[in-house]
Design an enzyme around this catalytic site. Structure first.
Site, PDB file in Angstrom:
ATOM      1  N   HIS A 249       0.850  -1.189   0.000  1.00  0.00           N
ATOM      2  CA  HIS A 249       0.000   0.000   0.000  1.00  0.00           C
ATOM      3  C   HIS A 249       0.891   1.247   0.000  1.00  0.00           C
ATOM      4  O   HIS A 249       1.955   1.259   0.610  1.00  0.00           O
ATOM      5  CB  HIS A 249      -0.921  -0.005   1.223  1.00  0.00           C
ATOM      6  CG  HIS A 249      -1.963   1.059   1.153  1.00  0.00           C
ATOM      7  ND1 HIS A 249      -1.698   2.359   1.504  1.00  0.00           N
ATOM      8  CD2 HIS A 249      -3.248   1.028   0.729  1.00  0.00           C
ATOM      9  CE1 HIS A 249      -2.786   3.080   1.296  1.00  0.00           C
ATOM     10  NE2 HIS A 249      -3.748   2.300   0.832  1.00  0.00           N
TER      11      HIS A 249
ATOM     12  N   GLU B 200       0.795   3.848   1.636  1.00  0.00           N
ATOM     13  CA  GLU B 200       1.162   4.326   2.983  1.00  0.00           C
ATOM     14  C   GLU B 200       2.311   3.504   3.549  1.00  0.00           C
ATOM     15  O   GLU B 200       3.176   4.026   4.267  1.00  0.00           O
ATOM     16  CB  GLU B 200      -0.077   4.297   3.892  1.00  0.00           C
ATOM     17  CG  GLU B 200      -1.042   5.418   3.538  1.00  0.00           C
ATOM     18  CD  GLU B 200      -2.510   5.110   3.773  1.00  0.00           C
ATOM     19  OE1 GLU B 200      -2.838   4.195   4.537  1.00  0.00           O
ATOM     20  OE2 GLU B 200      -3.350   5.808   3.164  1.00  0.00           O
TER      21      GLU B 200
HETATM   22  P1  PGA Z   1      -9.583   5.948   0.262  1.00  0.00           P
HETATM   23  O1  PGA Z   1      -8.383   4.895   0.466  1.00  0.00           O
HETATM   24  O2  PGA Z   1     -10.743   5.171  -0.309  1.00  0.00           O
HETATM   25  O3  PGA Z   1      -9.860   6.490   1.635  1.00  0.00           O
HETATM   26  O4  PGA Z   1      -9.090   6.980  -0.687  1.00  0.00           O
HETATM   27  C1  PGA Z   1      -8.121   3.877  -0.457  1.00  0.00           C
HETATM   28  C2  PGA Z   1      -6.910   3.094  -0.037  1.00  0.00           C
HETATM   29  O5  PGA Z   1      -5.958   3.708   0.475  1.00  0.00           O
HETATM   30  O6  PGA Z   1      -6.864   1.857  -0.156  1.00  0.00           O
END
Ligand code: PGA
Length: 256
Positions: free
Chosen positions: A97, A99
Site C-alpha cells: 500500500h 502508505e
Molecule cells: P480511500 O483509500 O478510499 O480512503 O481513498 C483507499 C486506499 O488507500 O486503499
C-alpha cells in the site's frame, strides 16, 4: 473472460471492538445480496480474529493489511507471518500500500518479497501500485506503475498473478476526496493489463485489477463500468456500512 468483481474494504488504522461489531453486523445483514461480487474486509491486525469469528459462515472474506517479509517464524519482534494470518482465517493480504511505501519505507524489493511470502502461505496478495501527483504531472505515471509491477513480475514471473489481485491506487486520490476520472483510471488499468499480457496473455485476461482512491457510493458505478476495472479497494468509505454496501451493490449491478 469472467473476472468476478471484488470489493475490498481497507479499514487502515481505524476501529474498536464496539465500532467493528456494529459495522460488521450491518455489512452482514446485506452480505447475501451481492452473489456476483466477492466482498473482502481488512481490519487492523489486532481485530482480525474477532472480526473473522463474526463473519464466519458468511460470504464476506477476511484480509490483512500487511505481513512480514519472512518465510519462517523467528526473532522478528512486532512482525506477523503470512501463515499466522492464514491460521486465523485470512484469505488475502494487502501488499505494498502506498502508505506502507511512503511512511514505512517499503521498497519495491520488500514489496516483492512480501508478495511472495503471502503466496507461499496461501494468501492472495492484493498488490498496490500507483503514482504520486508529482509523478503524474511530470508524465511518469506509466513508468512508475510499470516499475512497481515489474518488481514482482521479474522476481516471480507472470504466472503468480493467477492467485493475486492488483490494485491501482493513484496516491493523489487516496483519502483526498479527489477521485481519478473513469477515463484516467481505465487508461492506467489498460496499461497494467497490457504489461501483464506481454508476459502472459491468458493471465492478463483473468487478473483482477481494482481501483482505489476515494471510491465512494456516488462514483463507484461509473468507475466499475470501465472494462478493465474489476472492483475497488475502499478506504474511508469502507468504514460506513451504507457507503460500503452501496459500492457492493454498484458492483453487483455491473455484473448482471
Ligand atoms: P480511500 O483509500 O478510499 O480512503 O481513498 C483507499 C486506499 O488507500 O486503499
Amino acid at each position: 473472460m469472467d473476472r468476478r468483481k471484488l470489493i475490498a474494504g481497507n479499514w487502515k488504522m481505524n476501529g474498536s471492538r464496539d465500532a467493528n461489531t456494529s459495522l460488521v453486523h450491518e455489512i452482514m445483514l446485506d452480505a447475501r445480496k451481492y452473489p456476483k461480487v466477492d466482498v473482502l474486509i481488512c481490519p487492523p491486525l489486532v481485530y482480525l480474529d474477532s472480526v473473522g469469528r463474526q463473519i464466519e459462515g458468511s460470504p464476506v472474506q477476511l484480509g490483512a493489511q500487511n505481513l512480514a517479509d519472512q518465510q519462517k517464524a523467528g526473532a522478528f519482534t512486532g512482525e506477523v507471518l503470512g501463515s499466522m494470518l492464514r491460521d486465523i482465517g485470512c484469505s488475502a493480504v494487502i501488499v505494498g500500500h502506498s502508505e506502507r511505501r511512503s511512511l514505512y519505507g517499503e521498497s519495491d524489493a520488500v514489496v516483492a518479497r512480501k508478495f511472495q511470502c503471502a503466496q507461499n502461505s496461501g494468501l492472495i496478495p492484493v498488490l498496490c501500485i500507483g503514482e504520486t501527483l508529482q509523478e503524474r504531472e511530470s508524465g511518469a505515471t506509466e513508468a512508475v506503475v510499470a516499475r512497481q509491477l515489474d518488481a514482482v513480475l521479474v522476481s516471480s514471473g507472470a504466472a503468480v498473478f493467477k492467485n493475486a489481485v492488483i490494485a491501482y491506487e493513484p496516491v493523489w486520490a487516496i483519502g483526498t476526496g479527489r477521485t481519478a476520472t473513469p477515463e484516467q483510471a481505465q487508461a492506467v488499468h489498460q496499461f497494467i493489463r497490457g504489461r501483464l499480457a506481454v508476459q502472459d496473455a491468458k493471465i492478463a485476461k483473468s487478473t483482477r485489477i481494482l481501483y482505489g482512491g476515494s471510491m465512494k457510493a456516488d462514483n463507484a458505478g461509473e468507475l466499475l463500468a470501465c472494462p478493465d476495472i474489476d472492483g475497488g479497494l475502499i478506504g474511508g468509505a469502507s468504514l460506513k456500512a451504507n457507503e460500503f454496501l452501496a459500492i457492493c451493490a454498484a458492483a453487483q449491478a455491473q455484473s448482471e
